[in-house]
Scaffold this motif. Structure first.
Motif, PDB file in Angstrom:
ATOM      1  N   LEU A 166       0.898  -0.879  -0.199  1.00 24.96           N
ATOM      2  CA  LEU A 166       0.238  -0.035  -0.222  1.00 24.96           C
ATOM      3  C   LEU A 166       0.562   1.252   0.059  1.00 24.96           C
ATOM      4  O   LEU A 166       0.944   2.262  -0.624  1.00 24.96           O
ATOM      5  CB  LEU A 166      -0.836  -0.408   1.576  1.00 24.96           C
ATOM      6  N   ILE A 167       2.020   1.670   0.531  1.00 22.26           N
ATOM      7  CA  ILE A 167       3.138   2.283   1.199  1.00 22.26           C
ATOM      8  C   ILE A 167       4.094   2.848  -0.371  1.00 22.26           C
ATOM      9  O   ILE A 167       4.010   3.632  -0.275  1.00 22.26           O
ATOM     10  CB  ILE A 167       3.577   2.604   1.993  1.00 22.26           C
ATOM     11  N   LEU A 168       4.032   1.738  -0.950  1.00 21.38           N
ATOM     12  CA  LEU A 168       4.491   1.457  -1.887  1.00 21.38           C
ATOM     13  C   LEU A 168       4.184   2.221  -3.611  1.00 21.38           C
ATOM     14  O   LEU A 168       4.517   3.031  -4.083  1.00 21.38           O
ATOM     15  CB  LEU A 168       5.414   0.083  -2.477  1.00 21.38           C
ATOM     16  N   LEU A 169       2.682   1.672  -3.316  1.00 16.14           N
ATOM     17  CA  LEU A 169       1.761   2.091  -3.972  1.00 16.14           C
ATOM     18  C   LEU A 169       1.806   3.573  -4.184  1.00 16.14           C
ATOM     19  O   LEU A 169       1.926   4.180  -5.006  1.00 16.14           O
ATOM     20  CB  LEU A 169       0.659   1.414  -4.340  1.00 16.14           C
ATOM     21  N   TRP A 170       1.333   3.801  -3.231  1.00 10.27           N
ATOM     22  CA  TRP A 170       0.992   5.337  -3.055  1.00 10.27           C
ATOM     23  C   TRP A 170       1.959   6.661  -2.843  1.00 10.27           C
ATOM     24  O   TRP A 170       2.300   7.733  -3.973  1.00 10.27           O
ATOM     25  CB  TRP A 170      -0.224   5.699  -1.720  1.00 10.27           C
ATOM     26  N   LEU A 171       2.965   6.274  -2.497  1.00 10.31           N
ATOM     27  CA  LEU A 171       4.142   6.898  -2.980  1.00 10.31           C
ATOM     28  C   LEU A 171       4.853   6.549  -4.020  1.00 10.31           C
ATOM     29  O   LEU A 171       5.004   7.767  -5.173  1.00 10.31           O
ATOM     30  CB  LEU A 171       6.011   6.442  -1.997  1.00 10.31           C
ATOM     31  N   SER A 172       4.747   6.154  -4.745  1.00  8.48           N
ATOM     32  CA  SER A 172       4.973   6.153  -6.080  1.00  8.48           C
ATOM     33  C   SER A 172       3.956   7.019  -7.439  1.00  8.48           C
ATOM     34  O   SER A 172       4.112   7.733  -7.974  1.00  8.48           O
ATOM     35  CB  SER A 172       4.414   4.337  -6.922  1.00  8.48           C
ATOM     36  N   VAL A 173       2.386   6.578  -6.344  1.00  8.80           N
ATOM     37  CA  VAL A 173       1.733   7.255  -6.502  1.00  8.80           C
ATOM     38  C   VAL A 173       1.773   9.175  -7.244  1.00  8.80           C
ATOM     39  O   VAL A 173       2.095  10.257  -7.951  1.00  8.80           O
ATOM     40  CB  VAL A 173       0.031   7.106  -6.832  1.00  8.80           C
ATOM     41  N   TYR A 174       1.698   9.193  -5.421  1.00  6.26           N
ATOM     42  CA  TYR A 174       2.077  10.967  -5.596  1.00  6.26           C
ATOM     43  C   TYR A 174       3.315  11.456  -5.989  1.00  6.26           C
ATOM     44  O   TYR A 174       3.155  12.506  -6.162  1.00  6.26           O
ATOM     45  CB  TYR A 174       2.407  10.493  -3.888  1.00  6.26           C
ATOM     46  N   PHE A 175       4.479  10.932  -6.270  1.00  4.99           N
ATOM     47  CA  PHE A 175       5.202  10.915  -6.959  1.00  4.99           C
ATOM     48  C   PHE A 175       5.392  11.280  -8.397  1.00  4.99           C
ATOM     49  O   PHE A 175       5.947  11.390  -8.899  1.00  4.99           O
ATOM     50  CB  PHE A 175       7.136  10.260  -5.995  1.00  4.99           C
ATOM     51  N   SER A 176       4.707  10.574  -8.419  1.00  2.48           N
ATOM     52  CA  SER A 176       4.363   9.883 -10.007  1.00  2.48           C
ATOM     53  C   SER A 176       3.490  11.658 -10.076  1.00  2.48           C
ATOM     54  O   SER A 176       3.522  12.636 -11.681  1.00  2.48           O
ATOM     55  CB  SER A 176       3.669   8.905 -10.900  1.00  2.48           C
ATOM     56  N   PHE A 177       2.577  12.584  -9.352  1.00  2.00           N
ATOM     57  CA  PHE A 177       1.809  13.745  -9.610  1.00  2.00           C
ATOM     58  C   PHE A 177       2.631  14.720  -9.201  1.00  2.00           C
ATOM     59  O   PHE A 177       2.588  15.677 -10.047  1.00  2.00           O
ATOM     60  CB  PHE A 177       0.556  13.501  -9.591  1.00  2.00           C
ATOM     61  N   TYR A 178       3.545  14.072  -8.289  1.00  5.94           N
ATOM     62  CA  TYR A 178       4.190  15.720  -7.200  1.00  5.94           C
ATOM     63  C   TYR A 178       5.464  15.936  -7.773  1.00  5.94           C
ATOM     64  O   TYR A 178       6.075  14.562  -7.392  1.00  5.94           O
ATOM     65  CB  TYR A 178       3.301  16.193  -5.920  1.00  5.94           C
ATOM     66  N   LYS A 179       6.211  16.805  -7.834  1.00  6.93           N
ATOM     67  CA  LYS A 179       7.754  16.683  -8.051  1.00  6.93           C
ATOM     68  C   LYS A 179       8.188  17.841  -7.136  1.00  6.93           C
ATOM     69  O   LYS A 179       7.775  18.702  -7.124  1.00  6.93           O
ATOM     70  CB  LYS A 179       7.897  17.542  -9.275  1.00  6.93           C
ATOM     71  N   HIS A 180       8.382  17.397  -5.959  1.00  7.62           N
ATOM     72  CA  HIS A 180       8.748  18.022  -4.241  1.00  7.62           C
ATOM     73  C   HIS A 180       9.884  18.087  -4.563  1.00  7.62           C
ATOM     74  O   HIS A 180      10.709  16.853  -3.963  1.00  7.62           O
ATOM     75  CB  HIS A 180       7.899  17.543  -3.024  1.00  7.62           C
ATOM     76  N   LYS A 181      10.467  19.351  -3.700  1.00  3.96           N
ATOM     77  CA  LYS A 181      12.178  19.261  -3.215  1.00  3.96           C
ATOM     78  C   LYS A 181      12.079  18.788  -1.948  1.00  3.96           C
ATOM     79  O   LYS A 181      13.339  18.087  -1.403  1.00  3.96           O
ATOM     80  CB  LYS A 181      12.528  20.896  -3.205  1.00  3.96           C
ATOM     81  N   ASN A 182      11.582  19.122  -0.950  1.00  4.36           N
ATOM     82  CA  ASN A 182      11.046  18.479   0.364  1.00  4.36           C
ATOM     83  C   ASN A 182      10.813  17.532   0.451  1.00  4.36           C
ATOM     84  O   ASN A 182       9.387  16.946   0.529  1.00  4.36           O
ATOM     85  CB  ASN A 182      10.556  19.287   1.275  1.00  4.36           C
ATOM     86  N   VAL A 183      11.327  16.269  -0.083  1.00  3.94           N
ATOM     87  CA  VAL A 183      11.051  15.003  -0.236  1.00  3.94           C
ATOM     88  C   VAL A 183       9.922  14.371   1.041  1.00  3.94           C
ATOM     89  O   VAL A 183       9.715  13.361   1.329  1.00  3.94           O
ATOM     90  CB  VAL A 183      11.916  14.054  -1.723  1.00  3.94           C
ATOM     91  N   LEU A 184      11.485  14.161   2.413  1.00  3.77           N
ATOM     92  CA  LEU A 184      10.856  13.631   3.590  1.00  3.77           C
ATOM     93  C   LEU A 184      10.080  14.672   3.849  1.00  3.77           C
ATOM     94  O   LEU A 184       9.048  13.209   4.463  1.00  3.77           O
ATOM     95  CB  LEU A 184      12.553  14.103   4.740  1.00  3.77           C
ATOM     96  N   ARG A 185       9.120  15.275   3.611  1.00  3.89           N
ATOM     97  CA  ARG A 185       8.120  16.102   4.080  1.00  3.89           C
ATOM     98  C   ARG A 185       7.320  15.255   3.114  1.00  3.89           C
ATOM     99  O   ARG A 185       5.928  14.289   3.471  1.00  3.89           O
ATOM    100  CB  ARG A 185       8.169  17.046   3.574  1.00  3.89           C
TER     101      ARG A 185
END
Length: 127
Positions: free
Chosen positions: A56-75
């Motif tokens: 679940l977390i691997l999938l949603w992290l992949s989804v999140y980072f496919s849409f949003y490119k943030h400089k603050n990755v940890l946040r």
């Protein structure tokens, strides 16, 4: 021309997979309980929770980072982590409230946390 189209479709496909997986596990967690065997003090149920939340977390992290490119990755990772843990806790509460043959279990929540932590660390390491 086809390259930009493929680039636009990829995150949406991943989003559909994420939503589908979340719906599937929600239904599975709220259906009547299946008795699973115990192995050496830890039931298979806890391992199932662990791996479901790892995916679940691997999938949603992949989804999140496919849409949003943030400089603050940890946040950003922290946000997805908290949302996935919140989902796991809500599912446990719903099992207690909505079902007759399932109960909330703190050890399930601990297994969820363990799977989420390992999935998050794996995502960060491979990203």
């Amino acid at each position: 021309m086809t390259k930009p189209i493929k680039k636009l479709l990829a995150p949406k496909t991943l989003l559909l997979i994420g939503v589908g997986y979340t719906i599937l596990i929600t239904i599975a967690f709220l259906f009547p309980k299946v008795t699973l065997p115990n192995t050496e003090n830890v039931s298979i149920d806890k391992w199932i929770h662990f791996f479901i939340h790892l995916i679940l977390i691997l999938l949603w992290l992949s989804v999140y980072f496919s849409f949003y490119k943030h400089k603050n990755v940890l946040r950003s990772v922290g946000l997805v982590f908290v949302l996935c843990l919140g989902y796991g806790i809500i599912i446990e509460v719903l099992q207690e409230v909505l079902t007759q043959n399932r109960t909330a279990d703190y050890y399930d929540i601990l297994a969820n946390v363990g799977g989420s932590i390992l999935g998050t660390l794996f995502f960060i390491k491979t990203r």
